[in-house]
Design a protein around this motif. Structure first.
Motif, PDB file in Angstrom:
ATOM      1  N   SER A  29       0.826  -1.204   0.000  1.00  0.00           N
ATOM      2  CA  SER A  29       0.000   0.000   0.000  1.00  0.00           C
ATOM      3  C   SER A  29       0.861   1.256   0.000  1.00  0.00           C
ATOM      4  CB  SER A  29      -0.931  -0.015   1.217  1.00  0.00           C
ATOM      5  OG  SER A  29      -1.721   1.137   1.228  1.00  0.00           O
ATOM      6  N   PHE A  30       1.880   1.272   0.851  1.00  0.00           N
ATOM      7  CA  PHE A  30       2.772   2.423   0.931  1.00  0.00           C
ATOM      8  C   PHE A  30       3.525   2.629  -0.387  1.00  0.00           C
ATOM      9  CE2 PHE A  30       7.008   4.154   1.592  1.00  0.00           C
ATOM     10  CZ  PHE A  30       6.703   5.391   2.148  1.00  0.00           C
ATOM     11  N   LEU A  31       4.109   1.561  -0.923  1.00  0.00           N
ATOM     12  CA  LEU A  31       4.883   1.664  -2.163  1.00  0.00           C
ATOM     13  C   LEU A  31       4.013   2.124  -3.327  1.00  0.00           C
ATOM     14  CD1 LEU A  31       6.958  -1.623  -1.820  1.00  0.00           C
ATOM     15  CD2 LEU A  31       7.870   0.714  -1.657  1.00  0.00           C
ATOM     16  N   LEU A  32       2.823   1.582  -3.429  1.00  0.00           N
ATOM     17  CA  LEU A  32       1.926   1.958  -4.520  1.00  0.00           C
ATOM     18  C   LEU A  32       1.470   3.410  -4.405  1.00  0.00           C
ATOM     19  CD1 LEU A  32      -0.115  -1.333  -4.717  1.00  0.00           C
ATOM     20  CD2 LEU A  32       1.356  -0.422  -6.528  1.00  0.00           C
ATOM     21  N   ARG A  33       1.107   3.823  -3.213  1.00  0.00           N
ATOM     22  CA  ARG A  33       0.658   5.210  -3.024  1.00  0.00           C
ATOM     23  C   ARG A  33       1.801   6.198  -3.234  1.00  0.00           C
ATOM     24  NH1 ARG A  33      -3.845   7.008  -1.619  1.00  0.00           N
ATOM     25  NH2 ARG A  33      -3.022   8.775  -0.477  1.00  0.00           N
ATOM     26  N   ALA A  34       2.997   5.822  -2.814  1.00  0.00           N
ATOM     27  CA  ALA A  34       4.142   6.726  -2.955  1.00  0.00           C
ATOM     28  C   ALA A  34       4.434   7.045  -4.421  1.00  0.00           C
ATOM     29  CB  ALA A  34       5.378   6.120  -2.286  1.00  0.00           C
ATOM     30  N   LYS A 140       6.870  -6.029 -12.773  1.00  0.00           N
ATOM     31  CA  LYS A 140       6.271  -5.085 -13.721  1.00  0.00           C
ATOM     32  C   LYS A 140       4.949  -5.633 -14.223  1.00  0.00           C
ATOM     33  CE  LYS A 140       6.902  -2.298 -17.766  1.00  0.00           C
ATOM     34  NZ  LYS A 140       7.757  -1.780 -18.800  1.00  0.00           N
ATOM     35  N   ASP A 141       3.898  -4.853 -13.985  1.00  0.00           N
ATOM     36  CA  ASP A 141       2.560  -5.231 -14.419  1.00  0.00           C
ATOM     37  C   ASP A 141       2.347  -4.718 -15.847  1.00  0.00           C
ATOM     38  OD1 ASP A 141      -0.278  -5.245 -14.897  1.00  0.00           O
ATOM     39  OD2 ASP A 141      -0.578  -5.420 -12.739  1.00  0.00           O
ATOM     40  N   PRO A 142       2.086  -5.624 -16.806  1.00  0.00           N
ATOM     41  CA  PRO A 142       1.913  -5.197 -18.193  1.00  0.00           C
ATOM     42  C   PRO A 142       0.616  -4.423 -18.436  1.00  0.00           C
ATOM     43  CG  PRO A 142       1.421  -7.527 -18.007  1.00  0.00           C
ATOM     44  CD  PRO A 142       1.935  -7.075 -16.658  1.00  0.00           C
ATOM     45  N   VAL A 143      -0.338  -4.540 -17.537  1.00  0.00           N
ATOM     46  CA  VAL A 143      -1.620  -3.865 -17.704  1.00  0.00           C
ATOM     47  C   VAL A 143      -1.548  -2.422 -17.219  1.00  0.00           C
ATOM     48  CG1 VAL A 143      -4.043  -3.855 -16.968  1.00  0.00           C
ATOM     49  CG2 VAL A 143      -2.911  -6.019 -17.541  1.00  0.00           C
ATOM     50  N   THR A 144      -1.048  -2.207 -16.017  1.00  0.00           N
ATOM     51  CA  THR A 144      -1.038  -0.872 -15.414  1.00  0.00           C
ATOM     52  C   THR A 144       0.282  -0.130 -15.609  1.00  0.00           C
ATOM     53  OG1 THR A 144      -0.237  -1.760 -13.321  1.00  0.00           O
ATOM     54  CG2 THR A 144      -2.649  -1.571 -13.590  1.00  0.00           C
ATOM     55  N   GLY A 145       1.336  -0.867 -15.941  1.00  0.00           N
ATOM     56  CA  GLY A 145       2.659  -0.255 -16.027  1.00  0.00           C
ATOM     57  C   GLY A 145       3.305  -0.071 -14.663  1.00  0.00           C
ATOM     58  N   ILE A 146       2.664  -0.527 -13.614  1.00  0.00           N
ATOM     59  CA  ILE A 146       3.220  -0.393 -12.268  1.00  0.00           C
ATOM     60  C   ILE A 146       4.475  -1.252 -12.154  1.00  0.00           C
ATOM     61  CG2 ILE A 146       2.826  -1.005  -9.836  1.00  0.00           C
ATOM     62  CD1 ILE A 146      -0.078  -0.066 -10.229  1.00  0.00           C
ATOM     63  N   GLU A 147       5.506  -0.659 -11.563  1.00  0.00           N
ATOM     64  CA  GLU A 147       6.767  -1.364 -11.332  1.00  0.00           C
ATOM     65  C   GLU A 147       7.185  -1.167  -9.883  1.00  0.00           C
ATOM     66  OE1 GLU A 147       9.914  -0.343 -14.036  1.00  0.00           O
ATOM     67  OE2 GLU A 147       8.577  -0.309 -15.772  1.00  0.00           O
ATOM     68  N   LEU A 148       7.508  -2.277  -9.210  1.00  0.00           N
ATOM     69  CA  LEU A 148       8.000  -2.234  -7.833  1.00  0.00           C
ATOM     70  C   LEU A 148       9.171  -3.193  -7.702  1.00  0.00           C
ATOM     71  CD1 LEU A 148       4.701  -2.372  -5.706  1.00  0.00           C
ATOM     72  CD2 LEU A 148       6.039  -0.346  -6.295  1.00  0.00           C
ATOM     73  N   ASN A 149      10.176  -2.791  -6.948  1.00  0.00           N
ATOM     74  CA  ASN A 149      11.293  -3.691  -6.664  1.00  0.00           C
ATOM     75  C   ASN A 149      10.829  -4.762  -5.695  1.00  0.00           C
ATOM     76  OD1 ASN A 149      13.520  -2.618  -8.158  1.00  0.00           O
ATOM     77  ND2 ASN A 149      13.500  -0.872  -6.761  1.00  0.00           N
ATOM     78  N   LEU A 150      11.112  -6.001  -6.023  1.00  0.00           N
ATOM     79  CA  LEU A 150      10.740  -7.103  -5.162  1.00  0.00           C
ATOM     80  C   LEU A 150      11.369  -6.948  -3.782  1.00  0.00           C
ATOM     81  CD1 LEU A 150       8.996  -9.716  -5.492  1.00  0.00           C
ATOM     82  CD2 LEU A 150      11.153 -10.931  -5.704  1.00  0.00           C
ATOM     83  N   SER A 151      12.600  -6.458  -3.741  1.00  0.00           N
ATOM     84  CA  SER A 151      13.279  -6.274  -2.449  1.00  0.00           C
ATOM     85  C   SER A 151      12.566  -5.236  -1.585  1.00  0.00           C
ATOM     86  CB  SER A 151      14.745  -5.885  -2.656  1.00  0.00           C
ATOM     87  OG  SER A 151      14.831  -4.672  -3.375  1.00  0.00           O
ATOM     88  N   ASP A 152      11.903  -4.248  -2.191  1.00  0.00           N
ATOM     89  CA  ASP A 152      11.136  -3.258  -1.418  1.00  0.00           C
ATOM     90  C   ASP A 152       9.852  -3.892  -0.858  1.00  0.00           C
ATOM     91  OD1 ASP A 152      12.997  -1.267  -1.895  1.00  0.00           O
ATOM     92  OD2 ASP A 152      11.910  -0.451  -3.613  1.00  0.00           O
ATOM     93  N   ILE A 153       9.234  -4.756  -1.652  1.00  0.00           N
ATOM     94  CA  ILE A 153       8.010  -5.415  -1.210  1.00  0.00           C
ATOM     95  C   ILE A 153       8.284  -6.272   0.018  1.00  0.00           C
ATOM     96  CG2 ILE A 153       6.255  -7.146  -1.820  1.00  0.00           C
ATOM     97  CD1 ILE A 153       6.517  -6.136  -4.742  1.00  0.00           C
ATOM     98  N   PHE A 154       9.390  -7.024  -0.033  1.00  0.00           N
ATOM     99  CA  PHE A 154       9.733  -7.943   1.052  1.00  0.00           C
ATOM    100  C   PHE A 154      10.783  -7.367   1.988  1.00  0.00           C
ATOM    101  CE2 PHE A 154       7.933 -10.774  -2.155  1.00  0.00           C
ATOM    102  CZ  PHE A 154       6.999 -11.438  -1.384  1.00  0.00           C
ATOM    103  N   GLU A 155      10.849  -6.057   2.066  1.00  0.00           N
ATOM    104  CA  GLU A 155      11.799  -5.385   2.965  1.00  0.00           C
ATOM    105  C   GLU A 155      11.587  -5.883   4.389  1.00  0.00           C
ATOM    106  OE1 GLU A 155      12.787  -0.771   3.491  1.00  0.00           O
ATOM    107  OE2 GLU A 155      10.724  -1.327   3.976  1.00  0.00           O
ATOM    108  N   GLY A 156      12.696  -6.212   5.061  1.00  0.00           N
ATOM    109  CA  GLY A 156      12.620  -6.763   6.421  1.00  0.00           C
ATOM    110  C   GLY A 156      12.616  -5.719   7.424  1.00  0.00           C
TER     111      GLY A 156
END
Length: 156
Positions: A29-34, A140-156
């Motif tokens: 949620s944070f990464l997407l909103r940012a 990378k989502d081909p529909v929305t163009g949204i890109e997030l680093n996997l390491s950010d998603i699973f940040e410890g």
């Protein structure tokens, strides 16, 4: 829209949460909103009622909507572009993918992110049953163009 009482069994196939599940939901949620709040509206735990059934994805991404603080929706009829589902400890992968293919895609959802915490992967599922699997790098989502680093998603 008038508020309607919900029957607890309406969403009986939905998962129970956990600390890791909640952590991932917060991160996403944070990464997407940012990065994407100007382009998309990002919601957590929103109830949808589609012709294909009721569902409550962990996150939903819709075209940008302006908040109307005077009128609220309890169950949303609009179809998200993308939904994100996080596999919970008490949930089977089969039941989750079955829900995605029986409820999300028939309703018109264009892509679904399936997040699997224990192996720290994200799969993007598409209605035509194609999928992209990410175990490192950029999701990378081909529909929305949204890109997030996997390491950010699973940040410890």
């Amino acid at each position: 829209m008038e508020a309607v009482a919900q029957n607890p069994t309406d969403f009986e196939d939905e998962k129970m949460s956990s600390i890791n599940h909640a952590e991932l939901q917060s991160h996403l949620s944070f990464l997407l909103r940012a990065s994407y709040r100007q382009q998309y509206s990002i919601y957590t735990e929103l109830d949808f009622e589609f012709a294909s059934g009721k569902t409550r994805p962990d996150l939903s991404i819709l075209p940008k909507r302006k908040a109307d603080w005077l009128a609220d929706e309890i169950v949303v009829q609009d179809v998200p572009l993308t939904t994100i589902e996080i596999l919970s400890p008490e949930q089977s992968l089969n039941s989750l993918t079955e829900r995605i293919y029986k409820k999300h895609f028939p309703a018109g959802v264009k892509s679904v992110w399936l997040v699997i915490p224990t192996v720290q992967t994200v799969s993007i599922l598409l209605p035509d049953r194609r999928q992209m699997n990410f175990a490192a790098g950029v999701v990378k989502d081909p529909v929305t163009g949204i890109e997030l680093n996997l390491s950010d998603i699973f940040e410890g």
